[in-house]
Design a protein around this motif. Structure first.
Motif, mmCIF file in Angstrom:
data_model
loop_
_atom_site.group_PDB
_atom_site.id
_atom_site.type_symbol
_atom_site.label_atom_id
_atom_site.label_comp_id
_atom_site.label_asym_id
_atom_site.label_seq_id
_atom_site.Cartn_x
_atom_site.Cartn_y
_atom_site.Cartn_z
ATOM 1 N N GLU A 440 0.755 -1.118 0.075
ATOM 2 C CA GLU A 440 -0.046 -0.162 0.123
ATOM 3 C C GLU A 440 0.715 1.260 0.046
ATOM 4 O O GLU A 440 0.201 2.533 -0.113
ATOM 5 C CB GLU A 440 -0.994 0.090 1.219
ATOM 6 C CG GLU A 440 -1.927 -1.294 1.333
ATOM 7 C CD GLU A 440 -1.213 -2.178 2.223
ATOM 8 O OE1 GLU A 440 -1.670 -2.768 3.116
ATOM 9 O OE2 GLU A 440 0.089 -2.436 2.157
ATOM 10 N N GLN A 441 2.088 1.220 0.288
ATOM 11 C CA GLN A 441 2.915 2.312 0.450
ATOM 12 C C GLN A 441 3.505 2.626 -1.220
ATOM 13 O O GLN A 441 3.661 2.019 -1.780
ATOM 14 C CB GLN A 441 4.272 2.132 1.189
ATOM 15 C CG GLN A 441 3.888 1.873 2.893
ATOM 16 C CD GLN A 441 5.040 1.808 3.742
ATOM 17 O OE1 GLN A 441 5.751 0.726 3.436
ATOM 18 N NE2 GLN A 441 4.984 2.608 4.692
ATOM 19 N N ILE A 442 3.713 4.037 -1.112
ATOM 20 C CA ILE A 442 4.339 4.554 -2.391
ATOM 21 C C ILE A 442 5.782 5.249 -2.226
ATOM 22 O O ILE A 442 5.570 6.238 -1.237
ATOM 23 C CB ILE A 442 3.485 5.522 -2.638
ATOM 24 C CG1 ILE A 442 1.915 4.931 -3.460
ATOM 25 C CG2 ILE A 442 3.835 6.300 -4.227
ATOM 26 C CD1 ILE A 442 1.058 6.033 -3.844
ATOM 27 N N TYR A 443 6.710 4.738 -2.740
ATOM 28 C CA TYR A 443 8.250 4.952 -2.583
ATOM 29 C C TYR A 443 8.473 5.933 -3.650
ATOM 30 O O TYR A 443 8.671 5.385 -4.766
ATOM 31 C CB TYR A 443 8.978 3.964 -2.325
ATOM 32 C CG TYR A 443 10.225 4.077 -1.803
ATOM 33 C CD1 TYR A 443 10.954 5.447 -1.950
ATOM 34 C CD2 TYR A 443 11.057 3.040 -1.252
ATOM 35 C CE1 TYR A 443 12.084 5.510 -1.245
ATOM 36 C CE2 TYR A 443 12.416 3.295 -0.728
ATOM 37 C CZ TYR A 443 12.768 4.534 -0.822
ATOM 38 O OH TYR A 443 14.297 4.756 -0.160
ATOM 39 N N LEU A 444 8.766 7.366 -3.396
ATOM 40 C CA LEU A 444 9.532 8.155 -4.178
ATOM 41 C C LEU A 444 11.180 8.201 -4.489
ATOM 42 O O LEU A 444 11.618 8.626 -3.039
ATOM 43 C CB LEU A 444 8.798 9.277 -4.346
ATOM 44 C CG LEU A 444 9.725 10.665 -5.065
ATOM 45 C CD1 LEU A 444 9.463 10.462 -6.619
ATOM 46 C CD2 LEU A 444 8.857 11.834 -4.870
ATOM 47 N N GLN A 445 11.927 7.950 -4.975
ATOM 48 C CA GLN A 445 13.399 8.194 -5.132
ATOM 49 C C GLN A 445 13.787 9.471 -5.974
ATOM 50 O O GLN A 445 13.378 9.372 -7.177
ATOM 51 C CB GLN A 445 13.867 6.886 -5.782
ATOM 52 C CG GLN A 445 15.496 6.991 -5.927
ATOM 53 C CD GLN A 445 16.122 7.138 -4.686
ATOM 54 O OE1 GLN A 445 16.793 8.395 -4.329
ATOM 55 N NE2 GLN A 445 16.140 6.369 -3.711
ATOM 56 N N ASP A 482 8.569 3.187 -6.411
ATOM 57 C CA ASP A 482 7.319 3.276 -7.439
ATOM 58 C C ASP A 482 7.735 4.301 -8.391
ATOM 59 O O ASP A 482 7.379 4.284 -9.528
ATOM 60 C CB ASP A 482 6.178 3.577 -6.713
ATOM 61 C CG ASP A 482 5.768 2.669 -5.609
ATOM 62 O OD1 ASP A 482 5.309 1.400 -6.101
ATOM 63 O OD2 ASP A 482 6.029 2.689 -4.532
ATOM 64 N N TYR A 483 8.505 5.198 -7.928
ATOM 65 C CA TYR A 483 8.623 6.503 -8.961
ATOM 66 C C TYR A 483 10.196 6.854 -8.928
ATOM 67 O O TYR A 483 10.720 6.820 -7.743
ATOM 68 C CB TYR A 483 7.983 7.705 -8.559
ATOM 69 C CG TYR A 483 6.484 7.482 -8.739
ATOM 70 C CD1 TYR A 483 5.825 7.381 -9.975
ATOM 71 C CD2 TYR A 483 5.578 7.483 -7.599
ATOM 72 C CE1 TYR A 483 4.572 7.353 -10.253
ATOM 73 C CE2 TYR A 483 4.153 7.013 -7.852
ATOM 74 C CZ TYR A 483 3.594 7.134 -9.097
ATOM 75 O OH TYR A 483 2.277 7.024 -9.290
#
Length: 748
Positions: A440-445, A482-483
């Motif tokens: 459910e988490q969204i990880y932005l690098q 995710d991104y």
């Protein structure tokens, strides 16, 4: 009419496409056309194709109006081909050196057969090279004599040819045969199966080349073959059609058993591959495959035990799973023995629901509120106030957190709770420790610079730089993104190649660079006053990079001598790389009035705004500084050592527009001369700087942070488009800012 038409479909392969195209265009055999088909790719694939077409007339760019997949893209390329033979190459694969010469030689030696097969090798993210598996057959067939011509045969004469890997890129097909028999790749997954077998089943003359001509790359993420799902059931349909067709062949008694065996082997391999078939789909795939193989089973042909009954398959697979489970339990027990109480608390928090309004930020290994995450944080507070941002900070750095910024100390009880429950995770490096991103988490690098030096998986070729790097952990980390933000096309290509995974690249520009477009003349004057830079002084920001082959902060320039050579009217600001702690030598030089040590100044963006020029060597800061359209001077003294020890992606010293950002000098005397002579701000330096800015700052316009917040944190479908270059206004240079201040003071 060219000898070969090499057709390359391209979709979501921007990190590897240049290597593919170079492998074709760099062949000593030049009688070819390269038809590169942009399958409506959302990345820079189309731009890369056009770039190569602009440089080489042999490249024919084809841009499809809508995405169709590899099969329709190959068909579109074949329809435009003019060569004697069609060759297909995937956009992330490469032709071996001299492959076309060897292929042409073999075709001529065998009288231009309908189909020529060749060997291939496989490589993966670790660059482990393995044989393709067809070498033994090809070696035997290449020396055979059949049908009255050396090395030429049919599938009936050598049925084992049907065991050659059914792929598009391990064969050449004569174009007139392709057109006459109306060959076409299928639509959807496993699109090359029909063509691979039909070209062999219908060929009057087949030849073999006992040589590796293609390196096939197995992608870790993002391709149909590495994405689990029900689309793999299409493979059963493909073989169902092929087996029905071969049953009508005049020589079915010879060919059908071989094709049936290959179908059974391939379908069983798909069934047992967890990267393709999920547990929920396994029974359906098994039943479909078994049904097809029973329906087309030639008399006396065996059925593999795994495809006999689903119960039997589960029993066989169960024994293998039991072995793996035992090993996993042993590993888990070992991990549990070393797990801290807070880490166990983290595991408990993972069972609680995700907080949709919580964002956890981190930067530079949790050193503080910096860089791209800080710019995203500030913009989120402005346009998405319903989101609550929390920063992960080390205990030793918490004193530097600005007032009013909520933060958690890494390793604390609340840290584990926020890490487990935040909907959004934003970092320019990683959170470290036993972090397990939830579905459910969204990880932005966000990253923290444009890559000049080699990064990621490319570091394996540079032992000094790779010391202590766990590449397994590096890949595991990238798998959680995710991104991934891209400051420019160059960055997007590099990141996707060196951090290969299934994330989406966002061409946003760097949020931290927004300050270069939003700062005013008053801001510039205030920053210079805060730093103690006198009006009329030329402030030179010196920011050398970290060097893997030196210990501690060892600047490659004699700073005292450089400051003395620059002379009155110049102020040298020195910023050591963040890897290094306080340096007593810099402190002593500052006390003597020789320079300003700004290594601990919290914002490098503010230092850039306050300076008149950047003096750098090989720091990625130069790419960001180019946004300001202020002079950049490159110190090149140890370029060769750095290039050999670390590896680089851009030749800063080439002198070519787009590579070199300005004046290049190799020692203190030549650097001082560049400033005294005016070359640092001359017309040639300006032209180089403009080309460099065009290449590396295409998206930076002051709105990058807003693009990120709207796309990632607010879930909007489209990115805000970048402003046209003519509409972007960078912060005024110090001289212009001082002029504006004088006019303001005079009431003009």
């Amino acid at each position: 009419m060219p000898r070969f038409s090499v057709i390359v479909p391209a979709r979501s392969v921007q990190g590897f496409l240049r290597g593919c195209l170079r492998s074709v265009l760099g062949q000593p055999f030049t009688d070819l056309e390269l038809i590169a088909v942009d399958d409506c790719s959302a990345d820079a694939g189309g731009a890369i194709i056009d770039e190569y077409a602009g440089r080489d007339p042999r490249v024919l760019p084809v841009h499809l109006a809508r995405a169709g997949g590899a099969g329709p893209a190959r068909n579109a390329g074949a329809a435009r081909a003019r060569g004697d033979y069609l060759l297909f190459l995937d956009g992330d694969d490469t032709l071996a050196p001299d492959a076309l010469t060897a292929i042409d030689r073999r075709l001529r030696a065998t009288g231009d057969p309908d189909v020529l097969l060749w060997d291939h090798e496989r490589t993966d993210v670790w660059e482990r090279v393995r044989p393709g598996g067809d070498g033994e057959f090809l070696a035997a067939a290449a020396g055979a004599a059949a049908s009255g011509a050396a090395g030429v045969f049919t599938a009936v004469e050598r049925p084992a040819v049907l065991g050659v890997l059914p792929a598009a890129w391990n064969r050449a097909v004569r174009r007139d045969v392709w057109c006459e028999r109306a060959f076409a790749f299928a639509d959807g997954p496993y699109e090359d199966l029909p063509v691979a077998f039909e070209t062999l089943l219908t060929a009057d003359r087949i030849a073999a080349l006992d040589r590796v001509c293609v390196t096939w790359r197995r992608r870790r993420r993002g391709s149909a073959s590495t994405t689990p799902g029900r689309h793999h059931l299409v493979a059963v349909d493909r073989y169902d059609e092929l087996l029905a067709r071969v049953a009508r062949h005049p020589h079915a008694a010879t060919l059908a058993p071989v094709l049936h065996g290959e179908a059974a082997r391939h379908l069983l391999a798909i069934l047992t591959d967890s990267a393709r078939i999920t547990p929920a789909d396994r029974a359906d795939f098994h039943r479909a495959a078994a049904r097809t193989l029973r329906r087309h089973r030639p008399p006396g042909a065996p059925l593999p035990a795994g495809l006999g009954s689903y119960g039997g398959f589960r029993s066989l697979r169960g024994a293998d799973v039991l072995r793996r489970t035992a090993a996993e339990r042993l590993r888990t027990r070992r991990e549990a023995a070393t797990r801290t109480a807070y880490e166990r608390y983290y595991r408990l928090q993972l069972r609680r629901p995700v907080d949709d309004d919580l964002v956890l930020y981190g930067a530079y290994g949790s050193r503080g509120v910096y860089c791209n995450p800080a710019a995203v944080y500030r913009k989120a507070r402005e346009i998405a106030p319903q989101l609550h941002g929390v920063w992960a900070v080390r205990e030793r750095d918490r004193a530097g957190v600005p007032a009013g910024v909520d933060h958690v100390v890494v390793g604390s009880r609340r840290y584990w709770e926020v890490l487990a429950r935040a909907k959004y995770l934003v970092n320019n490096a990683d959170f470290g420790g036993p972090f397990h991103k939830r579905r459910e988490q969204i990880y932005l690098q966000t990253h923290h610079g444009t890559p000049l030096k080699t990064m990621g998986m490319d570091l394996r070729r540079y032992p000094a730089a790779a010391a202590g790097v766990s590449f397994t952990r590096l890949l595991d980390h990238a798998d959680q993104w995710d991104y991934s933000l891209s400051a420019n096309q160059h960055s997007g290509e590099i990141w996707e190649r060196v951090y290969p995974s299934g994330y989406e690249t966002l061409p946003t520009g760097y949020p931290r660079n927004d300050a270069f477009f939003t700062a005013t003349a008053a801001d510039v004057r205030a920053l210079r006053a805060r730093l103690g830079i006198l009006p009329g002084t030329t402030a030179v920001l010196y920011a050398p990079t970290h060097r893997d082959y030196t210990r501690g902060f060892t600047p490659p320039l004699d700073l005292e001598r450089l400051s003395r050579n620059l002379g009155p009217g110049h102020q040298l600001l020195v910023r050591a790389h963040p890897y290094y702690g306080p340096d007593p030598r810099l402190a002593a030089l500052q006390d003597a009035g020789t320079l300003l040590d700004v290594s601990r100044y919290p914002s490098v963006e503010e230092l850039c705004l306050a300076s008149d020029a950047l003096l750098c060597d090989f720091s990625s800061l130069l790419f960001d500084y180019a946004c300001l359209d202020r002079p950049i001077v490159v110190h090149s003294g140890d370029w060769e050592t750095y290039r050999l020890a670390r590896g680089v992606y851009v030749d800063l010293l080439s002198g070519e527009p787009g590579d070199t950002p300005g004046v290049v000098a190799d020692d203190e005397n030549s650097l001082a001369d560049a400033f005294h002579s005016g070359r640092w701000a001359g017309s040639r330096a300006a032209r180089l700087r403009a080309a460099f800015r065009d290449r590396f700052c295409p998206y930076d316009d002051g709105q990058a942070a807003e693009r990120v917040v709207r796309r990632v944190l607010l879930g909007e479908d489209e990115l805000l488009p970048p402003l046209p270059a003519a509409e972007r206004t960078a912060a005024p240079a110090p001289a212009a800012a001082e002029d504006a201040g004088r006019l303001l003071g005079a009431g003009v």
